[in-house]
Enzyme design. Structure first.
Site, PDB file in Angstrom:
ATOM      1  N   GLY A  12       1.408  -1.172   0.018  1.00  0.00           N
ATOM      2  CA  GLY A  12      -0.170  -0.293  -0.402  1.00  0.00           C
ATOM      3  C   GLY A  12       1.264   1.160  -0.120  1.00  0.00           C
ATOM      4  N   ASN A  14       1.436   3.138  -2.518  1.00  0.00           N
ATOM      5  CA  ASN A  14       0.461   4.517  -3.377  1.00  0.00           C
ATOM      6  C   ASN A  14      -0.063   4.916  -3.086  1.00  0.00           C
ATOM      7  OD1 ASN A  14       2.150   4.490  -6.668  1.00  0.00           O
ATOM      8  ND2 ASN A  14       2.724   2.545  -5.741  1.00  0.00           N
ATOM      9  N   LYS A  65     -16.879 -16.124  -9.264  1.00  0.00           N
ATOM     10  CA  LYS A  65     -16.595 -14.204  -9.966  1.00  0.00           C
ATOM     11  C   LYS A  65     -17.697 -13.858  -9.914  1.00  0.00           C
ATOM     12  CE  LYS A  65     -12.945 -13.359 -12.563  1.00  0.00           C
ATOM     13  NZ  LYS A  65     -12.864 -13.392 -14.296  1.00  0.00           N
ATOM     14  N   MET A  90      -3.732  -6.999  -7.365  1.00  0.00           N
ATOM     15  CA  MET A  90      -3.788  -8.124  -8.163  1.00  0.00           C
ATOM     16  C   MET A  90      -4.142  -8.965  -9.178  1.00  0.00           C
ATOM     17  SD  MET A  90       0.324  -7.535  -7.459  1.00  0.00           S
ATOM     18  CE  MET A  90       0.568  -9.375  -8.535  1.00  0.00           C
ATOM     19  N   ARG A  91      -5.758  -8.606  -9.219  1.00  0.00           N
ATOM     20  CA  ARG A  91      -6.819  -9.259  -9.300  1.00  0.00           C
ATOM     21  C   ARG A  91      -6.468  -8.584 -11.232  1.00  0.00           C
ATOM     22  NH1 ARG A  91      -8.561 -13.292  -7.664  1.00  0.00           N
ATOM     23  NH2 ARG A  91      -8.140 -13.180  -5.410  1.00  0.00           N
ATOM     24  N   ASN A 107      -5.411   2.658 -13.411  1.00  0.00           N
ATOM     25  CA  ASN A 107      -3.602   1.795 -12.781  1.00  0.00           C
ATOM     26  C   ASN A 107      -2.579   2.432 -12.872  1.00  0.00           C
ATOM     27  OD1 ASN A 107      -3.182  -0.810 -11.747  1.00  0.00           O
ATOM     28  ND2 ASN A 107      -2.732  -1.535 -14.179  1.00  0.00           N
ATOM     29  N   HIS A 109       1.562   1.024 -12.893  1.00  0.00           N
ATOM     30  CA  HIS A 109       2.235  -0.299 -13.913  1.00  0.00           C
ATOM     31  C   HIS A 109       3.133   0.451 -13.893  1.00  0.00           C
ATOM     32  CE1 HIS A 109       3.268  -3.750 -15.115  1.00  0.00           C
ATOM     33  NE2 HIS A 109       4.279  -3.172 -16.427  1.00  0.00           N
TER      34      HIS A 109
HETATM   35  C1  GRF Z   1       3.187  -1.037  -7.293  1.00  0.00           C
HETATM   36  O1  GRF Z   1       4.903  -1.053  -8.176  1.00  0.00           O
HETATM   37  C2  GRF Z   1       2.279  -0.553  -8.635  1.00  0.00           C
HETATM   38  O2  GRF Z   1       3.024   0.048  -9.661  1.00  0.00           O
HETATM   39  C3  GRF Z   1       2.364  -1.993  -9.078  1.00  0.00           C
HETATM   40  O3  GRF Z   1       2.120  -2.396  -7.373  1.00  0.00           O
HETATM   41  C4  GRF Z   1       2.797  -2.197  -6.776  1.00  0.00           C
HETATM   42  C5  GRF Z   1       1.920  -1.478  -6.010  1.00  0.00           C
HETATM   43  O4  GRF Z   1       3.093  -1.342  -4.218  1.00  0.00           O
HETATM   44  N1  GRF Z   1       0.899  -1.906 -10.120  1.00  0.00           N
HETATM   45  P1  GRF Z   1       2.318  -0.787  -3.576  1.00  0.00           P
HETATM   46  O5  GRF Z   1       1.493  -1.647  -2.826  1.00  0.00           O
HETATM   47  O6  GRF Z   1       1.238   0.464  -4.035  1.00  0.00           O
HETATM   48  O7  GRF Z   1       3.762  -0.205  -2.060  1.00  0.00           O
END
Ligand code: GRF
Length: 206
Positions: A12, A14, A65, A90-91, A107, A109
């Site tokens: 988490g 981000n 689902k 992650m889904r 999203n 990435h």
């Molecule tokens: C980040 O590297 C993001 O780009 C990817 O998953 C990671 C998540 O990290 N999609 P966090 O849980 O926000 O620390």
């Protein structure tokens, strides 16, 4: 205020960057809801720390689902969410969810898409030997990391980089990029023409 939901499966960082941007009055949106598919996610603790409404949607507890999707859509709709922010979720969202929120899901990435989509993007960049990589915020469509690109930040790949060093260098930029791009969308500064996202006015760095 523009209510957003953050969906996160892991640590988490981000989410924390987004909530700190909100605390500093930089964010032009409000995190109304945090949802995780992982009961152990660090993101849930961060939501709690910041006093944000949070839910666990544990996939394993749903018969199918469709049930899961219905519950997710219901939670988001009832909270009046205007933008769904995936931060290490992650889904892959099912088509039903993507259709329910057209151009309202974004999203982040850890690569310069369309290079290195999918898992382990930083490892892919190291293995390929690119000299620059970075991070991308994009709208979510039904594919994997394929939607229209809203913004990117670039980092160099240094000769002796370990995976951890590169990952951290990218992550630092993610934490700047994501709040900026949320603002870009929340303040209606983007127009999608074919698959290109036109930006009306660039924002300042944090
Ligand atoms: C980040 O590297 C993001 O780009 C990817 O998953 C990671 C998540 O990290 N999609 P966090 O849980 O926000 O620390």
């Amino acid at each position: 205020m523009f209510p957003i939901a953050v969906l996160a499966s892991g640590r988490g960082s981000n989410l924390r960057a987004i909530l700190e941007a909100q605390q500093n009055n930089y964010l032009q949106a409000q995190v109304g809801l945090v949802i995780s598919d992982n009961p152990e996610a660090g993101a849930l603790k961060i939501a709690q720390e910041f006093g944000v409404n949070h839910h666990v949607l544990d996939f394993a507890l749903y018969d199918d689902k469709e049930d899961y999707n219905r519950r997710l859509i219901k939670l988001l709709t009832e909270a009046g969410i205007q933008l769904v922010v995936l931060a290490g979720y992650m889904r892959l969202l099912s088509p039903a969810v993507v259709e329910a929120f057209p151009y309202k899901i974004i999203n982040i990435h850890p690569s310069l898409l369309p290079a290195f989509p999918g898992l382990a993007a930083q490892r892919q960049a190291l293995d390929y030997g690119v000299k620059f990589t970075g991070c991308t915020v994009h709208f979510v469509d039904k594919g994997m990391d394929t939607g229209p690109i809203i913004g990117q930040r670039v980092v160099p790949v240094l000769a002796n980089d370990t995976l951890e060093e590169l990952t951290n260098r990218i992550l630092k930029e993610e934490h700047i990029l994501y709040p900026q791009m949320i603002n870009r969308v929340a303040t209606n500064k983007v127009r999608i023409i074919n698959r290109r996202v036109a930006v009306q006015e660039e924002e300042k760095d944090l």
